[in-house]
Design a protein around this motif. Structure first.
Motif, PDB file in Angstrom:
ATOM      1  N   ARG A   1       0.826  -1.195   0.000  1.00 46.23           N
ATOM      2  CA  ARG A   1       0.000   0.000   0.000  1.00 46.23           C
ATOM      3  C   ARG A   1       0.864   1.250   0.000  1.00 46.23           C
ATOM      4  O   ARG A   1       2.065   1.190   0.261  1.00 46.23           O
ATOM      5  N   ILE A   2       0.232   2.374  -0.285  1.00 45.87           N
ATOM      6  CA  ILE A   2       0.951   3.641  -0.342  1.00 45.87           C
ATOM      7  C   ILE A   2       1.086   4.197   1.070  1.00 45.87           C
ATOM      8  O   ILE A   2       0.079   4.478   1.745  1.00 45.87           O
ATOM      9  N   ALA A   3       2.324   4.344   1.500  1.00 46.13           N
ATOM     10  CA  ALA A   3       2.592   4.860   2.842  1.00 46.13           C
ATOM     11  C   ALA A   3       2.760   6.371   2.843  1.00 46.13           C
ATOM     12  O   ALA A   3       2.496   7.024   3.864  1.00 46.13           O
ATOM     13  N   ALA A   4       3.219   6.934   1.750  1.00 43.36           N
ATOM     14  CA  ALA A   4       3.380   8.384   1.628  1.00 43.36           C
ATOM     15  C   ALA A   4       3.458   8.744   0.153  1.00 43.36           C
ATOM     16  O   ALA A   4       3.953   7.969  -0.667  1.00 43.36           O
ATOM     17  N   VAL A   5       2.985   9.944  -0.172  1.00 40.44           N
ATOM     18  CA  VAL A   5       3.099  10.475  -1.528  1.00 40.44           C
ATOM     19  C   VAL A   5       3.222  11.977  -1.422  1.00 40.44           C
ATOM     20  O   VAL A   5       2.541  12.616  -0.622  1.00 40.44           O
ATOM     21  N   GLY A   6       4.139  12.556  -2.207  1.00 41.09           N
ATOM     22  CA  GLY A   6       4.338  13.990  -2.149  1.00 41.09           C
ATOM     23  C   GLY A   6       5.639  14.383  -2.790  1.00 41.09           C
ATOM     24  O   GLY A   6       6.223  13.622  -3.567  1.00 41.09           O
ATOM     25  N   PRO A   7       6.132  15.595  -2.493  1.00 42.19           N
ATOM     26  CA  PRO A   7       7.413  16.033  -3.036  1.00 42.19           C
ATOM     27  C   PRO A   7       8.520  15.044  -2.715  1.00 42.19           C
ATOM     28  O   PRO A   7       8.567  14.459  -1.621  1.00 42.19           O
ATOM     29  N   ARG A   8       9.444  14.858  -3.658  1.00 41.87           N
ATOM     30  CA  ARG A   8      10.439  13.799  -3.553  1.00 41.87           C
ATOM     31  C   ARG A   8      11.253  13.885  -2.268  1.00 41.87           C
ATOM     32  O   ARG A   8      11.391  12.883  -1.556  1.00 41.87           O
TER      33      ARG A   8
ATOM     34  N   HIS B   1      -4.116   0.750  -2.166  1.00 41.44           N
ATOM     35  CA  HIS B   1      -3.259  -0.244  -2.802  1.00 41.44           C
ATOM     36  C   HIS B   1      -2.319   0.445  -3.796  1.00 41.44           C
ATOM     37  O   HIS B   1      -2.727   1.357  -4.526  1.00 41.44           O
ATOM     38  N   ALA B   2      -1.089  -0.010  -3.819  1.00 46.56           N
ATOM     39  CA  ALA B   2      -0.103   0.543  -4.750  1.00 46.56           C
ATOM     40  C   ALA B   2      -0.270  -0.136  -6.105  1.00 46.56           C
ATOM     41  O   ALA B   2       0.547  -0.949  -6.536  1.00 46.56           O
ATOM     42  N   ASP B   3      -1.372   0.193  -6.783  1.00 44.01           N
ATOM     43  CA  ASP B   3      -1.645  -0.249  -8.155  1.00 44.01           C
ATOM     44  C   ASP B   3      -1.352   0.945  -9.051  1.00 44.01           C
ATOM     45  O   ASP B   3      -2.185   1.857  -9.200  1.00 44.01           O
ATOM     46  N   LEU B   4      -0.166   0.972  -9.634  1.00 46.83           N
ATOM     47  CA  LEU B   4       0.342   2.157 -10.311  1.00 46.83           C
ATOM     48  C   LEU B   4       0.878   1.808 -11.692  1.00 46.83           C
ATOM     49  O   LEU B   4       1.374   0.696 -11.910  1.00 46.83           O
ATOM     50  N   ILE B   5       0.786   2.766 -12.620  1.00 50.83           N
ATOM     51  CA  ILE B   5       1.390   2.610 -13.937  1.00 50.83           C
ATOM     52  C   ILE B   5       2.160   3.880 -14.269  1.00 50.83           C
ATOM     53  O   ILE B   5       1.876   4.955 -13.721  1.00 50.83           O
TER      54      ILE B   5
ATOM     55  N   VAL C   1       4.522  -1.144 -14.667  1.00 47.51           N
ATOM     56  CA  VAL C   1       3.264  -1.499 -13.998  1.00 47.51           C
ATOM     57  C   VAL C   1       3.583  -2.098 -12.633  1.00 47.51           C
ATOM     58  O   VAL C   1       4.433  -2.990 -12.511  1.00 47.51           O
ATOM     59  N   MET C   2       2.873  -1.617 -11.624  1.00 43.95           N
ATOM     60  CA  MET C   2       2.972  -2.157 -10.269  1.00 43.95           C
ATOM     61  C   MET C   2       1.574  -2.516  -9.787  1.00 43.95           C
ATOM     62  O   MET C   2       0.626  -1.757  -9.983  1.00 43.95           O
ATOM     63  N   LYS C   3       1.442  -3.686  -9.189  1.00 39.95           N
ATOM     64  CA  LYS C   3       0.177  -4.063  -8.554  1.00 39.95           C
ATOM     65  C   LYS C   3       0.466  -4.497  -7.123  1.00 39.95           C
ATOM     66  O   LYS C   3       1.315  -5.364  -6.883  1.00 39.95           O
ATOM     67  N   ALA C   4      -0.228  -3.870  -6.171  1.00 36.93           N
ATOM     68  CA  ALA C   4      -0.068  -4.186  -4.752  1.00 36.93           C
ATOM     69  C   ALA C   4       1.394  -4.122  -4.315  1.00 36.93           C
ATOM     70  O   ALA C   4       1.856  -4.935  -3.530  1.00 36.93           O
ATOM     71  N   GLY C   5       2.112  -3.128  -4.855  1.00 37.25           N
ATOM     72  CA  GLY C   5       3.491  -2.925  -4.450  1.00 37.25           C
ATOM     73  C   GLY C   5       4.497  -3.813  -5.143  1.00 37.25           C
ATOM     74  O   GLY C   5       5.702  -3.706  -4.865  1.00 37.25           O
ATOM     75  N   ARG C   6       4.042  -4.650  -6.063  1.00 37.11           N
ATOM     76  CA  ARG C   6       4.938  -5.551  -6.783  1.00 37.11           C
ATOM     77  C   ARG C   6       5.056  -5.099  -8.231  1.00 37.11           C
ATOM     78  O   ARG C   6       4.040  -4.963  -8.932  1.00 37.11           O
ATOM     79  N   VAL C   7       6.272  -4.838  -8.679  1.00 40.12           N
ATOM     80  CA  VAL C   7       6.482  -4.445 -10.069  1.00 40.12           C
ATOM     81  C   VAL C   7       6.308  -5.683 -10.946  1.00 40.12           C
ATOM     82  O   VAL C   7       6.976  -6.698 -10.757  1.00 40.12           O
TER      83      VAL C   7
END
Length: 424
Positions: A47-54, A384-388, A407-413
């Motif tokens: 899951r996403i624990a933090a998001v923001g400026p690098r 969930h860290a489902d990211l592209i 592509v990442m699903k649930a934190g897994r690339v």
């Protein structure tokens, strides 16, 4: 990969867009333009624990593994709301699927699920699959024995005797109010997240017409009332405005296709909150039909419905109907230089939705309909860290999704083009 920080990216999601460009931001959302530049996303335990400026996020992430995306645009994974992983249209290609043994079928569907995830679709809504193989596939994906997107499924679609799609194991024939009540309960017993009903004829039925009503009002009402009592939404395969109008008044939650809407019916859908999954590709995909050996009668009916289908979609947009991404074609299928999911989203954008609306229709809108927006649909802490990732900006041009390279699903690339790697 249980603990990683994704850096050197621009985070973009649909909270700044709303359905048609309205301001729909929540606390902690990306800025007015729907993005955070020079960003980082810390992923922990899927899951996403933090998001923001690098600098801010990397300072929190400690010694988490760093994944440098080289300035890519990161969005939530796409959600395809009209999926058939066991699709078998009339013709040789469809016959090959229909003739599979149960074991062959589930392996075929698993391969399609893997391809779907790799093309950037991290969630699907299946709206009729053969013999409940979708439930076995979902369990295998959730257990880590197969690779694929998150699956929300209707199980088998409910049809009247001889109704649209009755020929295959992906539908269940029902008649009368009691029959449709039993059909709904049978799908829920199997594990259905939603219910699908066929309320009119369609393109793929040789002995029917798109405009043919196929359910009586008491049958529709029974299915809707039963599903809603069990906390399930109902979507309907439907073409003609008159049939759709009747179902909307009875409480229908979503329309698939909507080939022949009118402004009045579209307005009623908007007022009642009935969504539309327009599946624009199904009436403009001759190349796909030729590849599968689809017979001339179906091609003629499908392609002939195309101009009216686009008019119908425009009416829905003008009325303010919420439209959601759904390809009907297999989500991963190569088509017109990209995959079917992206090509459908491009068609929606080009047809009047625009890039911001398309981003919403392919991410946040669908998960809200599914009731999954607490976990999916935005790049937000706790989800969930489902990211592209892609190099071009999807808020400028929807075709940016053609360039998905990570592509990442649930934190897994599961896909990283720069390393030349895809998960098996």
């Amino acid at each position: 990969m249980r603990d990683a920080v994704v850096v050197n990216c621009t985070v973009t999601d649909a909270r700044g867009a709303g359905t048609r460009g309205t301001d729909d931001r929540g606390a902690g959302a990306p800025g007015a333009e729907g993005r955070i530049a020079d960003a980082a996303v810390w992923v922990r335990d899927g899951r996403i624990a933090a998001v923001g400026p690098r600098e801010e996020v990397t300072g929190q992430a400690g010694d988490a593994r760093v994944l440098d995306l080289g300035g890519a645009h990161v969005t939530p994974g796409l959600v395809n709301m009209h999926t058939h992983l066991s699709l078998s249209l009339p013709g040789q290609g469809g016959d090959d699927v229909r003739n599979m043994t149960p074991h062959e079928l589930v392996l075929y569907m698993a391969d399609g699920a893997r391809r779907t995830l790799h093309c950037g679709v991290t969630t699907v809504r299946c709206v009729a699959e053969k013999d409940h193989a979708d439930f076995a596939l979902r369990r295998a994906i959730e257990a880590g024995r197969a690779t694929g997107p998150r699956i929300f499924t209707a199980g088998r679609a409910l049809v009247c005797t001889g109704g649209h799609g009755h020929e295959g194991g992906d539908t269940l024939e029902c008649d009368g109010a009691d029959g449709f009540r039993r059909g709904v309960r049978a799908q829920i017993r199997a594990g259905a997240d939603l219910i699908k009903i066929m309320i009119s004829g369609g393109i793929a039925g040789e002995h029917e017409r798109i405009e043919t009503p196929q359910l009586f009002p008491d049958e529709m009402a029974a299915a809707l009332r039963t599903a809603h009592a069990w906390g399930r939404k109902v979507t309907a395969h439907a073409g003609p405005a008159s049939v759709i109008a009747e179902a909307v008044e009875l409480g229908l939650d979503c329309v698939e296709h909507g080939y022949q809407l009118t402004p009045e019916v579209a307005g009623r859908m908007a007022a009642r909150g009935t969504a539309l999954v327009p599946t624009l590709l199904v009436t403009r995909c001759k190349e796909f039909f030729d590849e599968l050996g689809v017979p001339g009668w179906m091609q003629c009916r499908s392609l002939g419905a195309g101009p009216r289908h686009l008019e119908s979609y425009a009416m829905a947009l003008d009325a303010g109907v919420e439209v959601l991404l759904g390809s009907d074609m297999p989500p991963f299928w190569g088509f017109e230089g990209t995959n079917a999911s992206v090509r459908e989203l491009e068609c929606m954008s080009e047809g009047g939705l625009g890039p911001a609306g398309a981003l919403y229709a392919g991410t946040l809108g669908p998960v809200r309909w599914l009731g999954a927006d607490a976990d999916l649909g935005t790049v937000e802490v706790g989800k969930h860290a489902d990211l592209i990732a892609m190099d071009a900006d999807p808020l400028v041009d929807t075709s940016a999704f053609r360039g998905v390279r990570w592509v990442m699903k649930a934190g897994r690339v599961v896909r990283d083009d720069r390393s030349g790697w895809e998960s098996p």
